[in-house]
Design a protein around this motif. Sequence first.
Motif, short mmCIF file in Angstrom:
data_model
loop_
_atom_site.label_atom_id
_atom_site.label_comp_id
_atom_site.label_asym_id
_atom_site.label_seq_id
_atom_site.Cartn_x
_atom_site.Cartn_y
_atom_site.Cartn_z
N LYS A 175 -6.63 -1.71 7.42
CA LYS A 175 -5.67 -1.94 8.49
C LYS A 175 -5.81 -0.84 9.53
CE LYS A 175 -2.34 -3.66 5.08
NZ LYS A 175 -0.97 -3.48 4.52
N PRO A 176 -5.39 -1.12 10.76
CA PRO A 176 -5.46 -0.04 11.78
C PRO A 176 -4.72 1.22 11.35
CG PRO A 176 -5.08 -2.15 12.84
CD PRO A 176 -5.00 -2.40 11.35
N VAL A 234 -10.27 2.07 12.00
CA VAL A 234 -10.12 0.63 11.82
C VAL A 234 -9.61 0.06 13.14
CG1 VAL A 234 -9.11 -1.22 10.45
CG2 VAL A 234 -9.57 1.02 9.41
N PRO A 289 -10.43 -4.62 11.41
CA PRO A 289 -9.34 -4.90 10.46
C PRO A 289 -9.75 -5.99 9.47
CG PRO A 289 -8.48 -4.71 12.68
CD PRO A 289 -9.98 -4.66 12.82
#
Length: 117
Positions: free
Chosen positions: A86-87, A115, A14
Amino acid sequence: QVQLVESGGGLVQPGGSLRLTCAASGDIFNIGVMAWYRQAPGKERDLVATITSGGTANYADSVKGRFTISRDRAKITVYLQMNSLKPEDTALYYCNGYHVIRRTHYWGQGNQVTVSS
């Protein structure tokens, strides 16, 4: 026919960055808008960004300010620079090109972006 080949995906933490590349070949003279889509597991394929042959770009709200789409028209190559990942950006990313004469969308094979820490 048009062939689209993607590269550049992978695993990133991230906040990290990745750049996806889509190289077009074949009957590319009349390729107009090119785009990136993504599909997360269990979800529909969503539009991420588009770019016209003239270089005008548009983005999904979820990636504005973080992702940049660009195009090398001479080589009919399109890029997606992804920053501050971002995830929730984890997905299979697909390149898309629209042939304006055939009125047909062509797709790449998909490239995984993960991610995770």
